[in-house]
Write an enzyme that holds these catalytic residues in place. Sequence first.
Site, PDB file in Angstrom:
ATOM      1  N   HIS A 182       0.817  -1.215   0.000  1.00  0.00           N
ATOM      2  CA  HIS A 182       0.000   0.000   0.000  1.00  0.00           C
ATOM      3  C   HIS A 182       0.848   1.261   0.000  1.00  0.00           C
ATOM      4  O   HIS A 182       2.078   1.225   0.098  1.00  0.00           O
ATOM      5  CB  HIS A 182      -0.976  -0.013   1.178  1.00  0.00           C
ATOM      6  CG  HIS A 182      -0.353   0.067   2.540  1.00  0.00           C
ATOM      7  ND1 HIS A 182       0.222   1.202   3.047  1.00  0.00           N
ATOM      8  CD2 HIS A 182      -0.229  -0.871   3.532  1.00  0.00           C
ATOM      9  CE1 HIS A 182       0.663   0.989   4.272  1.00  0.00           C
ATOM     10  NE2 HIS A 182       0.402  -0.275   4.586  1.00  0.00           N
ATOM     11  N   CYS A 192       2.563  -4.694   6.768  1.00  0.00           N
ATOM     12  CA  CYS A 192       2.397  -4.555   5.320  1.00  0.00           C
ATOM     13  C   CYS A 192       3.708  -4.118   4.671  1.00  0.00           C
ATOM     14  O   CYS A 192       4.711  -3.877   5.335  1.00  0.00           O
ATOM     15  CB  CYS A 192       1.314  -3.524   5.022  1.00  0.00           C
ATOM     16  SG  CYS A 192      -0.345  -4.000   5.575  1.00  0.00           S
TER      17      CYS A 192
END
Length: 217
Positions: A182, A192
């Site tokens: 992201h 992430c």
Amino acid sequence: MRRLLAVLCAGVLALVSAPTAGAVDPPWFASSVGAATQVISVVGVGGSKAKMDVWQRGPAGWQPIAAGIPANIGAKGMAPETHDGQMLTPMGVFTLDFAFGTAPNPGGGLQYVQVGPDHWWDGDMKSPTYNTMQVCQKAQCPFDTDPSSGTENLQIPQYKHAVVMGVNKARVPGNGGAFFLHTTDGGPTAGCVAIDDGTLVQIMQWLRPGAVIAIAK
């Protein structure tokens, strides 16, 4: 193919020269990605930092599309196995299942969901929809929406654009969920992989079904 490579190398991804006609040495992940022809490689460089390279396989073998893209990973680095709340990025090879974001669809080969205030990633380990995207008004959601449960509302700046990583696809409670590639906010993540939004958009426009992300130290 040559036009696509030129487009990617001409923009934000202009971190390596255009591929030569001959094959290069097989990359580190070559024996682990099966028949995949598009691979995003993420290699830790210490702490919560990593280097991302983008590869494509064609008749001449593996070719680099871009190299040395700075990436942020989990605040506590990487680990072969991760669990909810550990702030670690999982190591391994994972599918790239679909894309989403608060911004309109930038195009590309993956399914895209534009998210708003009623989009959630269910992190409630007691929920039958754990580790999946759900759409519901907060007061009517059948799972715990409190951030302490691990559930995330997807309308946040870091999810201007995102690609879902197929981590814990069996949805085993506690084995981790909500792992995405992201948009970065400049700092470490909860597990992430995060990069510059402009670069991410170009990668998303290039991605096709069957692409994978390979993560290692």
